[in-house]
Design an enzyme around this catalytic site. Structure first.
Site, PDB file in Angstrom:
ATOM      1  NE  ARG A 197      22.244  56.475  22.366  1.00  0.00           N
ATOM      2  CZ  ARG A 197      21.940  57.016  23.534  1.00  0.00           C
ATOM      3  NH1 ARG A 197      22.576  56.639  24.628  1.00  0.00           N
ATOM      4  NH2 ARG A 197      21.001  57.942  23.622  1.00  0.00           N
TER       5      ARG A 197
ATOM      6  CG  ASP B 269      24.179  62.618  24.140  1.00  0.00           C
ATOM      7  OD1 ASP B 269      23.337  61.854  24.633  1.00  0.00           O
ATOM      8  OD2 ASP B 269      24.894  62.319  23.168  1.00  0.00           O
TER       9      ASP B 269
ATOM     10  NE  ARG C  67      18.097  63.434  23.995  1.00  0.00           N
ATOM     11  CZ  ARG C  67      18.371  62.258  23.468  1.00  0.00           C
ATOM     12  NH1 ARG C  67      19.529  61.658  23.746  1.00  0.00           N
ATOM     13  NH2 ARG C  67      17.517  61.661  22.654  1.00  0.00           N
TER      14      ARG C  67
ATOM     15  CG  HIS D 298      25.133  59.157  21.421  1.00  0.00           C
ATOM     16  ND1 HIS D 298      24.341  60.092  22.033  1.00  0.00           N
ATOM     17  CD2 HIS D 298      24.305  58.444  20.598  1.00  0.00           C
ATOM     18  CE1 HIS D 298      23.097  59.961  21.618  1.00  0.00           C
ATOM     19  NE2 HIS D 298      23.044  58.961  20.747  1.00  0.00           N
TER      20      HIS D 298
END
Length: 317
Positions: free
Chosen positions: A90, A150, A153, A177
């Site tokens: 990212r 996250d 998840r 993140h």
């Protein structure tokens, strides 16, 4: 925030944005949804497609156009920018998307917008910091999607291992993140017990969960390798954040919140639980971390700060 006609504007009508928009459209949560995209015809087509289902959902007006749509909006959701490709982190996206966010910020300010902005574009923590700097808006009114996804998840994987509904597992991923995120194991709670206490009286051992943190961190890469992008779950995460704002839920979510001494971090948006309501982030919730978790959180903040400083320097060069 204006209460007479709840309106959301989405900037970025790609898969992430439209996954959020579809959920919002069918929810009855707002009365107006405006779409903005670099490709104006794409936004127009998406608005047409949604409006064609108007007889099947609660009344909602969907429009497309420019940033003038932001003037009377309650919430802006930013999902525009270049997506993460296979093999990219990212943070690799930062220089490209920093310029995009700067341009968006100037047009949002010029529109006269006076509400809450939620951003999901990556790297989301870096861009949340930049968005606040570029707009000059109050810190609480800039909300990054942070580690909401996250954390979902994390709870999903733990629920699978424990044969529990993810909603019955309490726990957070915090920090960036991205690759320096961490699981706050000291704050995980199942069956009404802190996780270590739960393990003492269960059939499970710590080894049964040794790979969970890595699996959460790698989750986006695994999805991207298979289908080129992630969008459904982040769309749901965005909807959850926007719902908290529009309904003034004052609910605890793991967003990119502004840390002002929290966790020993000063002047930085980073993934942390926070109370989210009508005015954005009402307050950051500082978890009590153990020493190992504190060190990981500070490392994550250091990486973000260095990335942010380098991105500002590159932008000015």
């Amino acid at each position: 925030m204006k209460a007479k006609n709840r309106k959301v504007v989405l900037i970025g009508a790609g898969m992430v944005g439209m996954s959020f928009a579809y959920q919002l459209y069918s929810s009855g949560l707002c009365e107006e949804l405006g779409l903005i995209d670099f490709f104006a015809e794409k936004a127009e087509g998406e608005a047409m497609d949604l409006n064609h289902g108007g007889a099947l959902v609660p009344p909602i007006k969907v429009t497309s156009g420019g940033y003038e749509q932001c003037a009377d909006a309650d919430v802006i959701v930013i999902a525009g920018g270049l997506p993460q490709k296979p093999g990219e982190t990212r943070l690799d996206l930062v220089d490209k998307n920093m310029k995009v966010v700067k341009d968006m910020s100037e047009q949002i300010v010029a529109s006269g917008f006076d509400g809450v902005i939620v951003i999901a574009s990556n790297p989301v923590d870096v861009l949340t910091n930049a968005l606040q700097k570029f707009t000059g808006f109050p810190r609480n009114k800039i909300v990054g999607s942070g580690t909401t996804l996250d954390s979902s998840r994390f709870r999903y994987i733990l629920g699978e291992r424990l044969n529990l509904a993810p909603s019955s597992v309490r726990g957070y991923i915090i920090g960036e993140h991205g690759d320096t995120q961490l699981a706050a194991w000291s704050n995980v709670n199942v069956y009404g017990k802190q996780f270590d206490r739960f393990l003492e009286t269960s059939k499970f051992t710590k080894e049964d969960f040794a790979d969970v943190e890595e699996k959460v961190m790698r989750a986006a890469y695994e999805v991207i390798n298979r289908k080129r992008a992630t969008y459904y779950a982040i769309g749901l995460a965005l909807f959850t954040i926007v719902k908290a704002i529009l309904r003034d839920e004052n609910v605890e979510l793991a967003v990119s919140g502004y840390c002002d001494g929290h966790y020993g971090i000063d002047g930085l948006y980073i993934g942390t639980p926070a109370i989210v309501g009508r005015e954005g982030v009402r307050e950051v919730v500082e978890l009590e971390l153990n020493e190992e978790e504190k060190a990981k959180m500070l490392h994550s903040a250091k990486v973000l700060k260095e990335t942010l400083d380098n991105a500002y320097a590159a932008l000015e060069a």
